[in-house]
Scaffold this motif. Structure first.
Motif, PDB file in Angstrom:
ATOM      1  N   VAL A 171     -34.478  -5.497 -24.467  1.00 56.10           N
ATOM      2  CA  VAL A 171     -33.148  -5.678 -23.858  1.00 56.10           C
ATOM      3  C   VAL A 171     -32.368  -6.705 -24.672  1.00 56.10           C
ATOM      4  N   GLY A 189     -29.827  -4.105 -13.376  1.00 53.13           N
ATOM      5  CA  GLY A 189     -30.910  -3.842 -14.308  1.00 53.13           C
ATOM      6  C   GLY A 189     -31.164  -5.017 -15.233  1.00 53.13           C
ATOM      7  N   GLN A 190     -30.071  -5.628 -15.666  1.00 52.69           N
ATOM      8  CA  GLN A 190     -30.233  -6.765 -16.559  1.00 52.69           C
ATOM      9  C   GLN A 190     -30.898  -7.933 -15.835  1.00 52.69           C
ATOM     10  N   GLN A 197     -32.950  -7.644 -13.362  1.00 47.56           N
ATOM     11  CA  GLN A 197     -34.350  -7.246 -13.223  1.00 47.56           C
ATOM     12  C   GLN A 197     -35.119  -7.564 -14.513  1.00 47.56           C
ATOM     13  N   ALA A 198     -34.469  -7.257 -15.630  1.00 44.38           N
ATOM     14  CA  ALA A 198     -35.109  -7.522 -16.917  1.00 44.38           C
ATOM     15  C   ALA A 198     -35.397  -9.009 -17.067  1.00 44.38           C
ATOM     16  N   ILE A 225     -38.409  -9.882 -14.947  1.00 46.70           N
ATOM     17  CA  ILE A 225     -39.677  -9.457 -15.546  1.00 46.70           C
ATOM     18  C   ILE A 225     -39.992 -10.312 -16.763  1.00 46.70           C
ATOM     19  N   ALA A 240     -34.544  -0.869  -6.962  1.00 49.16           N
ATOM     20  CA  ALA A 240     -33.090  -0.928  -7.074  1.00 49.16           C
ATOM     21  C   ALA A 240     -32.591  -0.321  -8.376  1.00 49.16           C
ATOM     22  N   LEU A 241     -33.482   0.307  -9.114  1.00 48.32           N
ATOM     23  CA  LEU A 241     -33.107   0.723 -10.467  1.00 48.32           C
ATOM     24  C   LEU A 241     -32.727   2.200 -10.550  1.00 48.32           C
ATOM     25  N   GLY A 242     -31.822   2.496 -11.467  1.00 45.51           N
ATOM     26  CA  GLY A 242     -31.462   3.870 -11.780  1.00 45.51           C
ATOM     27  C   GLY A 242     -32.576   4.540 -12.558  1.00 45.51           C
ATOM     28  N   GLN A 286     -32.863   5.785 -15.571  1.00 56.39           N
ATOM     29  CA  GLN A 286     -33.102   5.340 -16.924  1.00 56.39           C
ATOM     30  C   GLN A 286     -33.840   4.002 -16.921  1.00 56.39           C
ATOM     31  N   GLU A 287     -33.386   3.106 -16.079  1.00 55.45           N
ATOM     32  CA  GLU A 287     -33.998   1.784 -16.063  1.00 55.45           C
ATOM     33  C   GLU A 287     -35.381   1.842 -15.437  1.00 55.45           C
ATOM     34  N   ARG A 290     -37.696   2.903 -18.180  1.00 54.25           N
ATOM     35  CA  ARG A 290     -37.908   1.745 -19.039  1.00 54.25           C
ATOM     36  C   ARG A 290     -38.969   0.815 -18.466  1.00 54.25           C
ATOM     37  N   THR A 291     -38.836   0.550 -17.165  1.00 53.66           N
ATOM     38  CA  THR A 291     -39.754  -0.388 -16.530  1.00 53.66           C
ATOM     39  C   THR A 291     -41.171   0.154 -16.523  1.00 53.66           C
TER      40      THR A 291
END
Ligand SMILES: Nc1ncnc2c1ncn2[C@@H]1O[C@H](COP(=O)(O)OP(=O)(O)OP(=O)(O)O)[C@@H](O)[C@H]1O
Ligand SMILES: Nc1ncnc2c1ncn2[C@@H]1O[C@H](COP(=O)(O)OP(=O)(O)OP(=O)(O)O)[C@@H](O)[C@H]1O
Ligand SMILES: [Mg+2]
Ligand SMILES: [Mg+2]
Lengths: 375, 253, 357, 375, 253
Positions: B138, B153-154, B156-157, B160, B180-182, B184-185, B188-189
């Motif tokens: 990210v 998402g950011q 969340q990143a 983590i 809570a993520l879409g 795509q995210e 990624r996770t």
């Protein structure tokens, strides 16, 4: 994870000034005062002696404003600082005058006492879980009570040079000693906020106490630290006040609390926690001192000073909030505001209240008896 | 896949809140290089379980062993010191701090100025940028804005990244990291989880999404009404069976 | 001249001088006579009006400061002296603000000729008195204190006051004579400080010594009507044995009387006021208040005007350093006419009845 | 959706008393006072005249405590009530004494003025977005300033019977008039809290302002209403005070703010919003009045009363918080508390501060000069 | 499935927050008896879109029509009055109020006592119990406790019940109604959505779970970076296609 592309890539102007907004409010007000006084009374206001005077007044509040910035940033408040200042300097005065303690050691003892009282405040708040506002309010009664029990109506006056030097000394030639002390405490505060664990945790606790707890930060302990700092700085202010007046009594420093809180909040530190500005607190302290001085210079009657202070405080906080508000497009002027049914209801309420006043007054004038001005 | 020795294990954990029994005699083991999923209905005790595992709560009864030795945690710091960290359900992020400041919150890097220990903000910023980029891929537009201005998402990143920044991290616990993520995210996770597993970490993931659970986990621990309804190998079970265990119509094989 | 002019017993134990130690013989009496007599207009001429700065804690309690101000200005008018005033008001507890005012006037010395300083608290403002007195461009008078501090490097040009201590002795003597020995009483004191120590403390010592009186409770009513009311309420319920209530100012004595009236006890309790202001005299006429040490209120302001005239005429050497206004005890055994004439004399400039400004 | 079965099906004892906990704190303290006084000074304390006295004292604060309960429940605070009371009753006094207005109409005008000042507070807070604490603090300065401008140091005294009846009348025989007024306002407050939109929204706004906003509640408008109510009740208290003392001046009612806030918080209304208790506020008001009365009855020196008040406030809030705390198993006594590294660090800090005090004192006594008790 | 006339429609909606363009020229239509799903990555503007639809935000540009007629909403109350209500992402629940009080928050039932309008708490409690039981099949142990003491699922039920309590409800918007729910409660919620749809309501659901979306929706509206990336019929598309549209590798057919 995708970065949201709906924002512009270049930081906009408002994003650039964002970190400085906190003291734009008081700065704008300070500028307004300077401009106004520049027109109204330039010669008297901008004399060196008057500037020194303003700084001297402000100096007393600088250490406390520094510490209060930490307390408020942690979502706390301290309403006991006036009493802490009075009690610790009363004890200092007794030690010097009655027990012959050297001034330096009595002053250090006063600082320790201030720290101790701050510690007690902190423990009442964190261990007894009494909310900050009510806890420090109650401790204010306790400390003031002790100060009165110890000193009764006694005024202790005439202290060794060290104390008066701290309170109003000029021995540094370029700036009065208390101003130097005040600025140093602010500088230390700035360093603490930016570069120590305590400062970092202060912001994180105010920003999100649960998160801070979960991150392993000793939330309660750091809240206690803030109160200890506050108590120490209040005691320092007490010593400065003692030196400035060369006298102290149990009823001294009645308006410390509110003055300091107003200065810090005007300076952009948020009462909702997490947003601190030491530079803003300095600006807030200066603003209040400049304002009072300006009112006196302009020969405004004392009672209006109180009114003017209130108005200036509200204007600078409102100005600051307005500057900071991002979503400003939605509002759209007076007409739109009146369209809003809530505002219409409030307007109706206003009209009702004012109407009742007018009607009552008219009725009274018609039916009222003759004036009877015998106090 | 899992080695023989669990890194951390919980035995007979009971947790009461006043009259509420949130956990009732729960066991749990986490092995290196393994993803353990915890599933269960709302209020089953999942969050409470992992808060005990990470030292946020103290168990009312029961004990925890680390590398087979009894291990007493008085606070979350004890857990962090022993290489256990977590990403909580309600992101534990201080909105007013910058991403770098959040990333190192509670474990700041310091330097010494004239004998005083001061925070090394510059190094933390550089490190944070590196951790976000290298370990999570990210890149934030600016590292100097408060975290509140970032997207979900950011944020969340950042949360983590905070957990994985320790080089000596051994156990990573994640409470509903994708809720809570879409899409795509989320993807990624999940990739990130697999990458961390490959690095030999023990990972514990709480999730309501059985799809995600089946995609990343090696074992599934089913919580039900404060008790463990069973632990099953992901490869040896099915969506329906796990669902049945959650609802209470099936018990562990 | 070097002070003190003469030494009275106990001088070493005091941090201030007594009036008699610093006043030339006859100077006080001469100024009192000039103050009480008809105005003799100022002989010289003025190019510009005199500039007078007044710094005093007039923002709360009683009309004391306002009356002094009016007596000063009316007497100046009578004397034919042109003047302009500038008031720096504050509250009693705001020592810091008053210090700021003092500095402000000090740095604006070019603007002012005279400064009249009513300290919020003597010891606390001592350094400011010193600073103003040392300023060659200003002539400084102190109001409301009559205890020239020995440690001042420069004495102000004059101290103008009623002696609270003297008033305390007066009322003490009167009451011991009227009520006899071994009386049990309670007090509504003011804000802890020198004024309260003289008004209440000296009274307490005096009645203890001369009448073996016994004080059962001391309430601190902060010179506020609410304080006097509350204190009296508490005293009436918790200390029914107290037959006398001593109040340290008008506001508290009014509150005290009101609390007695509220439960119909005003005839049973002997209560005293302080100062003999219009409100107190009215209460005495109504039979609610019983006695009060009465100041000839306008003496201080008028004497200050006379002192200003003396300075303008270059006769400042004839002035006493400490001026004391007259005090007598007014009480409910006096006839209405006696009280009326006392009141007329006391408020000959500021006027009898409610103050209009 | 499954209801969580980990809780017991029968509501436990603590769940049953839950709604009453709010005033258990002050009730326990009141009981403590009663028991203590029953042993120490029963004859004097439990006289009818003294009970009336306590009620009379408390009556003044009842209307304000009622309104403050609403303000605090909405996460607000009002630090201007003393000045609102003073300004509105000063104006009332002028209208009666100088302009010959009938007492009833002047009193109604005072109430309207109070409402107007409350409205201004509310608008400053909601429209200018100034935080409650600082906004009402500043308006306090403004109102007090106006009161002083209007009345200077003047005391206006001796009012028509209507006013004294309101302040201390006994014409209802069974209870003094102000007590009846106070209890009626509390009863109305109770009804409003439980059975009106305003009351319901007060709780929801304090509980979750964003949610309330989204539910379509006019959050700002209802916050303004609370301040209008507060202003009106402050004006009522001002009238009651005027009647009680049969006099009013600009500096009256200096301690209203803190007394009322303390009473409400002691009564279990949460400073964090959403939890209101009118009955608790009544208990809080009574507690404070009983305590001061008890201290005087016990012949405690005046200054110690201040200390004792502070201690009682802290104890009752702490007691209440302790009663309410659910997760009490985790703590486990003194030894466990000392095990906690944070507590150890705090203990170390305490030892440090106290140690510094002791060391400094000893050094001073050794090296200090002779005592010099010349004040 | 959908009738010809949309109940509510948005045309060319733009929403800016200061410099941020949250929505850029978005259209949306909701038909009676139809479930419209809105999907998209974090920050795509989903929540903002429905907040405009329910009168919480005002659009910067664009207009809304109700039954084909222009419709101006000054506040959320306007939306409720016209039969539009929502269950928001962060449950809009006042923790200190009871479930019944929350259910009727902002639309209290009243009675008249001696000429005064007073809240009818008894009737509200009875109604609330009925709505929860009949429409949602939920029965709470006690209706007199503050909502904060309920489980996540129960709180969710209260929030949904609040929206569906109106008998004249026509459009129901739900922002991630299942994100925090366990499998059992998720299933319950999806069934509820279907039931409401059968009652002829227009339902708009935001969700990150494509499984849920495919299970209940009739049409899918894909948001991408503030714009509508396309609207597809659920029956005529696939998981992959929708994913592609979310990520931006595909456009609407
Ligand atoms: N601090 C607390 N005080 C009292 N009860 C608590 C506390 N924390 C959790 N509980 C209770 O413990 C039980 C388990 O809660 P927990 O949060 O662990 O559930 P969960 O499985 O994480 O649920 P979800 O899927 O909704 O997150 C619930 O009944 C909850 O109400
Ligand atoms: N009140 C606001 N002020 C400023 N920007 C906002 C505000 N609300 C939303 N935004 C911005 O608008 C964009 C869209 O936000 P929105 O909440 O609608 O996204 P979303 O699709 O619901 O995301 P998620 O899936 O994370 O809930 C984001 O970039 C967000 O930061
Ligand atoms: Mg959970
Ligand atoms: Mg959203």
């Amino acid at each position: 994870m995708a970065s949201s592309d709906t924002t512009l890539d270049q930081p906009s102007f408002s994003e650039k000034i964002e970190p400085y907004i906190s003291f734009l409010g008081p700065m704008a007000m300070i500028l307004a005062i300077i401009i106004f006084m520049g027109i109204a009374e330039p010669a008297r206001y901008f004399r060196v002696s008057n500037m020194t005077q303003i700084l001297l007044d402000a100096a007393l509040y600088m250490p406390m404003a520094m510490a209060m910035t930490f307390v408020i940033t942690q979502r706390g408040i301290d309403l006991s600082i006036g009493s802490v200042a009075a009690l610790s300097s009363i004890i200092m005065a007794f030690l010097i005058k009655q027990y012959g303690f050297p001034a330096w050691s009595a002053a250090l003892i006063a600082l320790c006492l201030g720290a101790l009282m701050g510690l007690i405040n902190g423990l009442v708040i964190t261990k007894f879980k009494v909310p900050d506002l009510i806890g420090t309010l109650a401790m204010d009664l306790v400390y003031r009570g002790f100060a009165l029990v110890i000193a009764k109506g006694l005024v202790l006056a005439r202290f060794p040079d060290l104390i008066t030097e701290i309170g109003r000394g000029q021995s540094l030639t370029f700036l009065p000693t208390p101003v130097v002390i005040g600025l140093i405490t602010l500088a230390i505060g700035y360093f603490m906020l930016k570069s120590t664990h305590f400062g970092r945790y202060t912001i994180s606790i105010g920003s999100n106490p649960e998160a801070s707890e979960m991150t392993g930060i000793a939330v309660d302990r750091h809240r206690v630290y803030a109160y200890v700092l506050m108590g120490t700085m209040a005691a320092l202010a007490g010593i400065m006040l003692t030196g400035k007046l060369n006298a102290i009594q149990a009823t001294s420093a009645p308006y410390f609390n509110l003055h300091v809180i107003a200065a810090v909040v005007v300076g952009g530190t948020s009462l909702f926690g997490g947003r601190a500005s030491i530079v803003g607190s300095l600006a807030g302290v200066l603003l209040l001192s400049m304002m009072i001085n300006a009112l006196v210079t302009l020969r405004i009657e004392f009672f209006w000073q109180s009114v003017a202070s209130g108005v200036v405080i509200i204007l600078s906080v409102a100005l600051y909030t307005w500057l900071q508000k991002k979503d400003r497009d939605g509002s759209g002027g007076m007409a739109a505001a009146l369209q809003n049914p809530d505002n219409r209801k409030l307007l109706k309420l206003t009209v009702w209240i004012v109407g009742a006043l007018v009607v009552l007054s008219i009725i009274s004038m018609i039916f009222g008896g003759p004036a009877n001005p015998s106090g | 896949m899992a080695s023989q020795e669990p890194i951390i294990a919980m035995h007979g954990i009971v947790k009461r809140f006043g009259g509420v029994v949130a956990l009732n005699n729960v066991d749990l083991e986490a092995y290196p290089g393994e993803v353990l999923a915890i599933v269960g209905d709302n209020g089953a005790g999942k969050s409470t379980l992992i808060k005990i595992l990470t030292g946020v709560y103290q168990p009312t009864e029961g004990k925890i062993t680390l590398d087979g030795k009894p291990f007493q945690m008085a606070s979350h710091s004890d857990a962090i010191e022993n290489g256990i960290d977590a990403v909580y359900q309600n992101l534990a992020i201080a909105d007013h701090l910058t991403p770098a400041e959040n990333l190192f919150l509670g474990a700041e890097l310091t330097k010494s100025i004239a004998g005083f220990t001061a925070l090394d903000n510059k190094r933390m910023k550089a490190e944070a940028t590196r951790v976000l980029k290298d370990r999570l891929g990210v890149q934030l537009k600016s590292m100097d804005v408060p975290t509140e201005s970032l997207s979900g998402g950011q944020r969340q990143a950042v949360a983590i990244a905070r957990a994985v920044r320790h080089d000596d991290l051994r156990v990573l616990v994640m409470d509903e990291p994708t809720a809570a993520l879409g899409p795509q995210e989320t993807a990624r996770t999940l990739e990130l989880i697999k990458a961390l597993k490959a690095q030999g970490l023990a990972i514990i993931v709480i999730s309501h999404s059985l799809d995600d659970v089946f995609e990343v986990s090696d074992r599934i621990h089913v919580q039900r009404r404060g008790q463990c309804a069973g632990v099953v190998k992901t490869a040896e079970t099915s969506n329906e069976e796990v669902l049945g265990m959650i609802v209470g119509t099936k018990t562990a094989a | 001249a070097d002070l003190p002019l003469k030494e009275l017993p106990g001088i070493a134990d005091r941090d201030h001088w007594l009036p008699d130690e610093v006043n030339q013989d006859g100077a006080l009496e001469a100024l009192q006579a000039a103050t009480g007599g008809d105005a003799i207009p100022y002989a010289g001429t003025q190019e510009n009006p005199l500039q007078i700065a007044l710094i005093y804690p007039s923002a709360d309690v009683s009309d004391f400061w306002a009356r002094n101000y009016m007596a000063l200005t009316k007497r100046l008018d009578q004397l034919g002296i042109k003047y302009e005033t500038r008031e720096f008001a504050s509250r009693q507890v705001e020592h810091s603000l008053q210090a700021t005012y003092a500095s402000q006037v000090d740095q604006d010395a070019d603007l002012y000729d005279f400064v009249i300083f009513g300290p919020s608290e003597l010891a606390t403002q001592a350094d400011n008195i010193d600073k103003l007195s040392a300023n060659p461009d200003l002539t400084t008078f102190v109001w409301a204190f009559h205890t020239p501090l020995k440690y001042l490097k420069t004495q102000p040009a004059g101290w103008f006051d009623f002696s609270s201590a003297y008033g305390a002795i007066k009322i003490c003597d009167y009451m011991v004579e009227r009520l006899g020995k071994d009386v049990t009483y309670a007090m509504n004191r003011g804000i802890p400080g020198i004024t309260d120590n003289q008004r209440s403390g000296d009274f307490k010592d005096c009645v203890a010594e001369k009448g073996n009186w016994n004080v059962v409770y001391e309430h601190y009513g902060e010179y506020q009507r609410e304080g006097g009311f509350e204190g009296t309420q508490l005293i009436l319920q918790a200390y029914p044995e107290a037959k006398v209530i001593h109040n340290a100012n008008t506001a508290m004595s009014m509150g005290s009387v009101e609390a007695q009236v509220a439960i119909g006890k005003e005839k049973d309790i002997f209560s005293t006021g302080w100062g003999g202001t219009g409100l107190e005299l009215d209460a005495i006429r109504r039979g609610e208040l019983d006695a009060t040490p009465m100041r000839m209120g306008d003496d201080v302001g008028a004497a200050t005007a006379e002192a200003i005239k003396a300075h303008l005429e270059g006769r400042q050497d004839e002035l006493p350093l400490v001026f004391l206004g007259r005090i007598t005890v007014a009480h409910d055994n006096m006839s209405i006419e006696e009280i009326d004439s006392l009141e007329k004399e006391a408020f000959r400039f500021s006027g009898v009845g409610a103050l209009e400004r």
